[in-house]
Design a protein around this motif. Structure first.
Motif, PDB file in Angstrom:
ATOM      1  N   MET A 103       0.803  -1.221   0.000  1.00  0.00           N
ATOM      2  CA  MET A 103       0.000   0.000   0.000  1.00  0.00           C
ATOM      3  C   MET A 103       0.836   1.272   0.000  1.00  0.00           C
ATOM      4  SD  MET A 103      -3.369  -1.097   2.086  1.00  0.00           S
ATOM      5  CE  MET A 103      -2.798  -2.469   3.038  1.00  0.00           C
ATOM      6  N   THR A 104       2.142   1.134   0.219  1.00  0.00           N
ATOM      7  CA  THR A 104       3.018   2.317   0.146  1.00  0.00           C
ATOM      8  C   THR A 104       3.372   2.639  -1.309  1.00  0.00           C
ATOM      9  OG1 THR A 104       5.060   1.014   0.322  1.00  0.00           O
ATOM     10  CG2 THR A 104       4.039   1.710   2.391  1.00  0.00           C
ATOM     11  N   ASP A 105       3.086   1.699  -2.214  1.00  0.00           N
ATOM     12  CA  ASP A 105       3.351   1.894  -3.640  1.00  0.00           C
ATOM     13  C   ASP A 105       2.494   3.062  -4.146  1.00  0.00           C
ATOM     14  OD1 ASP A 105       3.392   1.776  -6.407  1.00  0.00           O
ATOM     15  OD2 ASP A 105       3.379  -0.416  -6.480  1.00  0.00           O
ATOM     16  N   PRO A 106       3.109   4.067  -4.760  1.00  0.00           N
ATOM     17  CA  PRO A 106       2.309   5.203  -5.251  1.00  0.00           C
ATOM     18  C   PRO A 106       1.251   4.822  -6.278  1.00  0.00           C
ATOM     19  CG  PRO A 106       4.668   5.483  -5.765  1.00  0.00           C
ATOM     20  CD  PRO A 106       4.549   4.228  -4.967  1.00  0.00           C
ATOM     21  N   GLU A 107       1.369   3.627  -6.866  1.00  0.00           N
ATOM     22  CA  GLU A 107       0.377   3.174  -7.849  1.00  0.00           C
ATOM     23  C   GLU A 107      -0.772   2.398  -7.191  1.00  0.00           C
ATOM     24  OE1 GLU A 107       0.120   3.619 -11.200  1.00  0.00           O
ATOM     25  OE2 GLU A 107       1.760   5.052 -11.033  1.00  0.00           O
ATOM     26  N   ALA A 108      -0.705   2.203  -5.872  1.00  0.00           N
ATOM     27  CA  ALA A 108      -1.737   1.406  -5.192  1.00  0.00           C
ATOM     28  C   ALA A 108      -2.847   2.310  -4.643  1.00  0.00           C
ATOM     29  CB  ALA A 108      -1.093   0.549  -4.111  1.00  0.00           C
ATOM     30  N   ILE A 109      -3.054   2.318  -3.327  1.00  0.00           N
ATOM     31  CA  ILE A 109      -4.222   3.048  -2.788  1.00  0.00           C
ATOM     32  C   ILE A 109      -4.118   4.559  -2.978  1.00  0.00           C
ATOM     33  CG2 ILE A 109      -4.922   1.253  -1.158  1.00  0.00           C
ATOM     34  CD1 ILE A 109      -3.592   2.906   1.070  1.00  0.00           C
ATOM     35  N   ALA A 110      -2.923   5.062  -3.243  1.00  0.00           N
ATOM     36  CA  ALA A 110      -2.767   6.504  -3.499  1.00  0.00           C
ATOM     37  C   ALA A 110      -3.464   6.907  -4.800  1.00  0.00           C
ATOM     38  CB  ALA A 110      -1.279   6.866  -3.570  1.00  0.00           C
ATOM     39  N   GLN A 111      -3.737   5.922  -5.645  1.00  0.00           N
ATOM     40  CA  GLN A 111      -4.445   6.201  -6.911  1.00  0.00           C
ATOM     41  C   GLN A 111      -5.950   5.981  -6.780  1.00  0.00           C
ATOM     42  OE1 GLN A 111      -3.057   7.418  -9.706  1.00  0.00           O
ATOM     43  NE2 GLN A 111      -1.123   7.525  -8.581  1.00  0.00           N
ATOM     44  N   LEU A 112      -6.395   5.667  -5.567  1.00  0.00           N
ATOM     45  CA  LEU A 112      -7.801   5.290  -5.381  1.00  0.00           C
ATOM     46  C   LEU A 112      -8.484   6.211  -4.376  1.00  0.00           C
ATOM     47  CD1 LEU A 112      -7.133   1.480  -4.946  1.00  0.00           C
ATOM     48  CD2 LEU A 112      -7.819   2.640  -7.058  1.00  0.00           C
ATOM     49  N   ASP A 113      -9.820   6.368  -4.530  1.00  0.00           N
ATOM     50  CA  ASP A 113     -10.539   7.100  -3.492  1.00  0.00           C
ATOM     51  C   ASP A 113     -11.003   6.101  -2.427  1.00  0.00           C
ATOM     52  OD1 ASP A 113     -12.971   5.944  -4.327  1.00  0.00           O
ATOM     53  OD2 ASP A 113     -13.344   7.567  -5.741  1.00  0.00           O
ATOM     54  N   GLN A 114     -11.521   6.636  -1.331  1.00  0.00           N
ATOM     55  CA  GLN A 114     -11.838   5.760  -0.193  1.00  0.00           C
ATOM     56  C   GLN A 114     -13.018   4.827  -0.487  1.00  0.00           C
ATOM     57  OE1 GLN A 114     -11.280   7.517   3.818  1.00  0.00           O
ATOM     58  NE2 GLN A 114     -10.842   9.427   2.718  1.00  0.00           N
ATOM     59  N   GLY A 115     -13.901   5.246  -1.381  1.00  0.00           N
ATOM     60  CA  GLY A 115     -15.035   4.388  -1.769  1.00  0.00           C
ATOM     61  C   GLY A 115     -14.542   3.128  -2.466  1.00  0.00           C
ATOM     62  N   TYR A 116     -13.549   3.286  -3.312  1.00  0.00           N
ATOM     63  CA  TYR A 116     -12.959   2.125  -4.009  1.00  0.00           C
ATOM     64  C   TYR A 116     -12.358   1.152  -2.994  1.00  0.00           C
ATOM     65  CZ  TYR A 116     -10.328  -0.449  -7.605  1.00  0.00           C
ATOM     66  OH  TYR A 116      -9.847  -1.424  -8.440  1.00  0.00           O
ATOM     67  N   VAL A 117     -11.652   1.690  -2.016  1.00  0.00           N
ATOM     68  CA  VAL A 117     -11.024   0.826  -1.010  1.00  0.00           C
ATOM     69  C   VAL A 117     -12.085   0.090  -0.197  1.00  0.00           C
ATOM     70  CG1 VAL A 117      -9.436   0.760   0.961  1.00  0.00           C
ATOM     71  CG2 VAL A 117      -8.993   2.333  -0.928  1.00  0.00           C
ATOM     72  N   LEU A 118     -13.195   0.787   0.088  1.00  0.00           N
ATOM     73  CA  LEU A 118     -14.298   0.133   0.800  1.00  0.00           C
ATOM     74  C   LEU A 118     -14.818  -1.057  -0.017  1.00  0.00           C
ATOM     75  CD1 LEU A 118     -16.328   0.197   3.223  1.00  0.00           C
ATOM     76  CD2 LEU A 118     -17.846   1.500   1.721  1.00  0.00           C
ATOM     77  N   TRP A 119     -14.935  -0.872  -1.327  1.00  0.00           N
ATOM     78  CA  TRP A 119     -15.385  -1.952  -2.218  1.00  0.00           C
ATOM     79  C   TRP A 119     -14.445  -3.151  -2.117  1.00  0.00           C
ATOM     80  CZ3 TRP A 119     -13.447  -2.453  -7.775  1.00  0.00           C
ATOM     81  CH2 TRP A 119     -14.015  -3.569  -8.399  1.00  0.00           C
ATOM     82  N   ARG A 120     -13.154  -2.905  -2.120  1.00  0.00           N
ATOM     83  CA  ARG A 120     -12.198  -4.000  -2.068  1.00  0.00           C
ATOM     84  C   ARG A 120     -12.269  -4.727  -0.713  1.00  0.00           C
ATOM     85  NH1 ARG A 120     -13.108  -5.512  -5.312  1.00  0.00           N
ATOM     86  NH2 ARG A 120     -11.634  -7.152  -4.998  1.00  0.00           N
ATOM     87  N   ILE A 121     -12.483  -3.955   0.368  1.00  0.00           N
ATOM     88  CA  ILE A 121     -12.600  -4.576   1.696  1.00  0.00           C
ATOM     89  C   ILE A 121     -13.884  -5.415   1.760  1.00  0.00           C
ATOM     90  CG2 ILE A 121     -13.009  -4.074   4.147  1.00  0.00           C
ATOM     91  CD1 ILE A 121     -11.091  -1.685   3.831  1.00  0.00           C
ATOM     92  N   ASP A 122     -14.969  -4.878   1.224  1.00  0.00           N
ATOM     93  CA  ASP A 122     -16.254  -5.593   1.251  1.00  0.00           C
ATOM     94  C   ASP A 122     -16.194  -6.906   0.475  1.00  0.00           C
ATOM     95  OD1 ASP A 122     -17.843  -4.102   2.880  1.00  0.00           O
ATOM     96  OD2 ASP A 122     -18.791  -2.941   1.291  1.00  0.00           O
ATOM     97  N   GLU A 123     -15.717  -6.837  -0.744  1.00  0.00           N
ATOM     98  CA  GLU A 123     -15.839  -7.981  -1.658  1.00  0.00           C
ATOM     99  C   GLU A 123     -14.594  -8.854  -1.741  1.00  0.00           C
ATOM    100  OE1 GLU A 123     -18.675  -8.784  -2.769  1.00  0.00           O
ATOM    101  OE2 GLU A 123     -19.719  -6.943  -2.223  1.00  0.00           O
TER     102      GLU A 123
END
Lengths: 165, 278
Positions: A103-123
């Motif tokens: 997640m420290t990779d600048p191409e990972a969660i830094a490229q995503l909004d928090q809604g997207y991350v919620l989707w990944r946690i959910d599914e």
């Protein structure tokens, strides 16, 4: 002359090894741009109800950060690592098709909004296109807990969510 | 003398180069099923295996679906890697799995006992199907074939335990699938050995096949299990893994440590790797 016989293989080793390393670095550089999937509409543009601030700027003793940290360490850190670098104690066996995200990779969660991350946690990764070892946590955490984890993910990784356009 | 030194240094140098070339590819590590011209040995100690180069597959705790390994007393599964070798002679294919386990748990003589076990998983693809099933027991209508060896069925005990039952003399005729909420009939055939031939299409859908085609044998010695699985390369069963010489296919592994109270979903697993059948 005799020394040449001993030095020659060493030179060969260094030449080939440096080429392998250079090729690996070049290949790594080529795949730096990560294309993320499109989340379902339900998750698009969702804002974190616990805080409108950049999670990275929240203090270490923020109650939501502390709660997120506790939950992260009990679950997520097993694969993603305490330092969010994707090198947790359970990461080694999960190598295909996607390793646990750094997640420290600048191409990972830094490229995503928090809604997207919620989707990944959910599914999780149980469906296409991921098919990864990421569990679906939808029924394991409350909505508040998930948002607390998301705040801590960004704080711990030292990156900010993708800015709104 | 200098020729010898030259050759020695050259070998060391090339070994170093080879060792630094990444062996894993996007399909994971490659298990090569070596082509042999001998009968497939059923004994894991057979010297045929000494001539086969194996590969070590890393394992992690099953933390994807409940019951997760987090709930184990140690909070994780025990076994972190399994060494795999494979051979085939055109008629049969065999796999040798070796892993460290300090205790032999080979008796289910009371309800608090847990067994050591191991499993190999392959996709079952319908004709023309390209999508690979999810590595965790398959998904949707994407089926996997699982070969599960159970330590408590070694030593002839498999004959006393009806197929689908866990205890001698249990004599079950059917089983309850709690996940799907249904009762299904158990296969009427008896066991041939300590390996069960199974199918799944997702977590909680593990089902015994009517046709039990996989044989095997396991031995525990010196803190290590060595287990052989073998089967005819081709079978008539449409729900069996299909092996074709000269091709590759996905393969995955699971290990249970009874000493760590592991059973069902609480186990060590790998994701898909690649099996190359020579």
């Amino acid at each position: 002359m005799k020394k040449i016989f001993m030095i020659l293989p060493l030179i060969l080793f260094l030449i080939v090894f440096s080429n392998v390393s250079a090729a690996e670095k070049k290949a790594e550089k080529k795949v730096r741009k990560v294309i993320h999937s499109t989340p379902p509409l339900d998750y698009v543009g969702l804002e974190n109800p616990l805080s409108g601030a950049d999670p990275k700027s929240l203090p270490d003793n923020d109650p939501n950060i502390l709660a997120g940290k506790r939950l992260y360490k009990a679950t997520c850190a097993n694969c993603h690592g305490e330092r969010a670098d994707g090198k947790g104690p359970e990461a080694e066996g999960f190598v295909t098709p996607i390793k646990p995200v750094d997640m420290t990779d600048p191409e990972a969660i830094a490229q995503l909004d928090q809604g997207y991350v919620l989707w990944r946690i959910d599914e999780g990764g149980l469906d296409e296109p991921f098919y990864s070892a990421m569990p679906a946590w939808k029924d394991d955490f409350t909505e508040t807990e998930k948002w607390q984890i998301i705040l801590y993910l960004y704080k711990n990784a030292g990156v900010s969510p993708k800015a709104k356009k | 003398m200098f020729k010898k030194v030259f050759l020695f240094t050259l070998i060391i140098a090339l070994s170093g180069v080879i060792a630094n070339v990444p062996l894993a590819n996007p399909q994971g590590l490659t298990v090569v099923s070596k082509s042999v011209k001998v009968a497939i040995p059923s004994d894991p100690r057979d010297p045929v295996w000494d001539k086969v180069v194996g590969i070590t597959i890393p394992l992690s705790s099953q933390i994807i679906a409940n019951p997760r390994a987090f709930a184990l007393p140690k909070g994780k599964s025990s076994v972190r890697q399994v060494a795999v070798k494979s051979i085939n002679n055109g008629k049969e294919i065999a796999f040798l799995l070796e892993w460290e386990d300090s205790s032999e748990n080979a008796a289910l003589d009371n309800t608090a006992a847990y067994r050591d076990a191991a499993a190999i998983e392959f996709p079952v693809k319908k004709a023309g199907e390209k999508e690979t099933p999810y590595f965790g027991m398959g998904h949707g209508d994407k089926m996997v074939n699982i070969w599960q060896w159970k330590a408590d069925l070694e030593g002839g005990k498999e004959r006393a335990v009806p197929l689908g039952a866990s205890y001698p003399g249990e004599g079950l005729k059917y089983s309850v699938d709690w996940y799907e909420g249904r009762i299904y009939n158990l296969p009427k055939k008896v066991r041939k050995g300590p390996v069960e031939d199974l199918n799944a299409e997702g977590f909680g859908t593990l089902t015994l096949q009517d046709s039990q085609d996989v044989m095997g044998k396991g031995l525990w010695s010196g803190g290590k299990w060595r287990v052989v699985f073998f089967r005819a390369i081709t079978t008539k069963d449409k729900e069996d893994a299909v092996f074709k010489r000269g091709t590759t296919m996905p393969i995955a592994f699971a290990i249970w440590d009874g000493g760590n109270l592991e059973k069902d979903g609480q186990k060590s697993i790998s994701t898909w790797h690649e099996l190359k059948v020579e």
